[in-house]
Structure formats: structure tokens, C-alpha cells
Design an enzyme around this catalytic site. Sequence first.
Site, mmCIF file in Angstrom:
data_model
loop_
_atom_site.group_PDB
_atom_site.id
_atom_site.type_symbol
_atom_site.label_atom_id
_atom_site.label_comp_id
_atom_site.label_asym_id
_atom_site.label_seq_id
_atom_site.Cartn_x
_atom_site.Cartn_y
_atom_site.Cartn_z
ATOM 1 C CB CYS A 220 98.251 140.818 -16.998
ATOM 2 S SG CYS A 220 98.130 142.361 -17.947
ATOM 3 C CB CYS A 223 102.238 142.201 -20.047
ATOM 4 S SG CYS A 223 102.005 142.192 -18.224
ATOM 5 C CG ASP A 352 86.115 116.748 -21.176
ATOM 6 O OD1 ASP A 352 86.044 116.209 -20.018
ATOM 7 O OD2 ASP A 352 87.103 117.607 -21.462
#
Length: 443
Positions: A220, A223, A352
Amino acid sequence: MTMKIIDRLRLGLAVSVAKSVTFLVRSLRLGAASVLPGSIARRIEPRLLQLLSQQVKNGVIIIAGTNGKTTTALLLRTILENKGYRVCHNSTGANLENGLMTALLESTSLVGTLDVDYAILEVDENIVPKVLKPLQPRIILCLNLFRDQLDRYGEVDTISKRWTKVISTLPPETVVIPNADDPTLSLLGQQLQQKVLFFGLNEPEHYLEAIPHAVDSIYCPQCGHPLNYQGVYLSHLGDFTCPSCGFSKSQPALASSEWSQILVGLYNKYNTLAATTAAIELGVDEATIRDTINNFQAAFGRAEDLVVDGKRVRILLSKNPVGTNETIRVVTQSTDKTTLLVLNDRTPDGTDVSWIWDVDTEKLVERGGTLVVSGDRVYDMALRLRYSEKSADSNLNLIVEEDLRQAIAKALEQTPPTETLHILPTYSAMLEVREVLTGRKIL
């Protein structure tokens, strides 16, 4: 726009010099002059981007994201041109500051007058915060955020936070169109005070069987708790909710099932929906949009179809884990058995190449057939494919060829007349492949 005489003179000089540079570069066949003119003109008039963009009659449209910028921009441009609008667009894909300026300069008169209705600018995700203020866009399309060139950009949450911060400072009439299926962009849209229109899929029948290895954002963004996915369409794009804070996917403005697409790949459905949402916001009628979609041709290297020596060739740009997984999905859903993979590690590709180990090459290898590999890092790709074999007696025909021309010739030789040769190149490799196949440079 009212400008002082000294400003007009400086702008006129910058434009004249830029157009002279463009003429020389193209006359001497040194390239497409998609960056250098803007770089030089900017030294003469540092406010060039602002002064030119302010002259666009109906506003600037920014298209930003990791994948899909060129296809989305070309589709939206075609829709607007079919309605009779004059559109400026950085169609070569030069999406850094100098490239944006060069695109605007291309449509500017010798005295610095820009007479276009819209400017559609593909913008590299890393420079979005730098160009929003001078451009003052009418619409911002936020397509997606995936890991891409980590040596340059870092992780996706860093970029999304920078986007949110700068977009929030724009005028309230700015329209932001984020991807509802991308958690970071869904949250971005929910936090803004500007007008926000989401786009996304509502077609569970296209869910993947499992979340792929090359996934970037399963937590999320609000949160940090793991998201609950009802299903994913590609990478971390899907239908999700957070069991901890209640954050969930935003509601798209359009029902995706009601809109068709002509280009292959589910990722192109997202591009179609993004362009369509923007076109409707600009007042384009539905009939024009649908007719354009049904007759649309891919941009160079993006699901582009060519005929070479009587054989069909499809070029599918593959420059990061998510994009390559999707092009592999296109290949494995076909009955064609020959694929050419070209891996470069130049500046436009990202130096890379460890990202190839996040690609689900096993799905490509397990179907067998012929895989030809080439490019600057040909042996890295060959090793990745060998590690993808589940048994020593697989029916994979792996051809390793350092020379790109020879690799293309061998791949065409292995392709039956009734099948299509799929070519999966990184960005600089795509330009080389097209030059070999068509005899013409793009950049």
C-alpha cells in the site's frame, strides 16, 4: 502572449539558429536533429520552453510514465488531427528538456511564432518536476511507474512522491489523468485538488494466473501494508484494496470493456484508454475516437509490423522487466516459433542489464522453437535463456550471434513464410534493427 521587443528579438535569434542547425544536421545526414537544435537555442534564450509553450492555443498535453508514452501520444495526436487540429509532438521520442524544445521549435516560424492548437509532449518520468512549471500543461497523463534504468532513476515510490509534490502546485483547472490500476498513481490522483479522471481496466477475464516475478508495488503506498489483489493484469497493475487503511483502486472514467483496441498486447489497451480519456475531456466525439482506434498504426518499434524479403516481422520494444514480460506474452500467445532478442546496455537503454533476471523468460523457452540472441550484451541474454531451461533435453534451438545483421538474417532464415518473426529489442537496439530492416535511421 505579450512579449517585450528584446524578448522577441532573443527568441527570434534562438529560433533562427535552431532551424539552421536542423537544416545542417539533416543535410549532412548526421541524424534527425531531435535534440541538438533545442540545446543550442536554449543557450540563447533560457526561457525557450516557457515562451513557446505559452503560444499553444488550446494547451499543452504531457504524457509521462515508464511504458507506453509514444503509442499513447501518437494515438491522441491522430485523434486530434482527424478532428482538424494542428498538433506539435516530439514524435522521435526525444523526451528530455532539449528534445521537448526541439519539437516545439520544429513548428515555430522564423520570428518565433508557434501556430498550433495542441502540443503533445512525451516526457521522461525523471524530468517531470523540472518541466511542469514552464509548460503549465492543460492535461497530464500519468500512464504507469515501473522499475526502469535503476542506475538513473531509483525506485517508483521516489518518482511518484516527486510527481505528487509538483503537480499539487499547478492551477486547479489542470486535468490529471492517472492509471487507476497502478497503486502509486491511484493514490497520487486521490491526493490532488485538481480535476482528476482515472483510466483502467474492468476485465477480470484478463487477470494473470499469478502475480509475476517482475512486480514493483504490491504494498500500500499509503500505509505500507501488503495489498490484497483481486487480480493483476500486468506487473502490479490490477484490482486491489488495502485491508489495513482502506485504500483501494480509484474508479475509471470509462468502462474498458466498451472500448476496442487494434494493437496487440494488453498493455496497449491501457494506452488506448489513456488517449481516449484525454480525447473525450478535450471534447472529441466518440465516433471520431473509435474510427481512429480502428485504423491506427503502431509507432516505430512498438508492435510495428514490417514485411522483409516477403516475410512478416513484428518489432516489440522490450526495455524493462514489465515491458518484456508483456511482449513475451504476445509471442507465446501466437503460433510463431522464431524470436530474435537484442540486448544493448547503452545510455538510452540503461547500463545495468541485471533486469533481465526479473523477466519470465522461462515462458518463452518452454515453448521451444528458435531463439536468436544478439546485441552488446548478447552473452548475458544467452546465459539467461540457458538458465531458463528446465531440462537438458529441451527442444530449444538457441542461436547466439554477435553481429546484428547476421542475427537478423539467421532469424529470417529460420522463419517459415507462413509465420511472423518477432523481434524483442531494447531501445537503442530497436533503432539499429529498424535501420537494418528499412535502410533508414530514426534518430
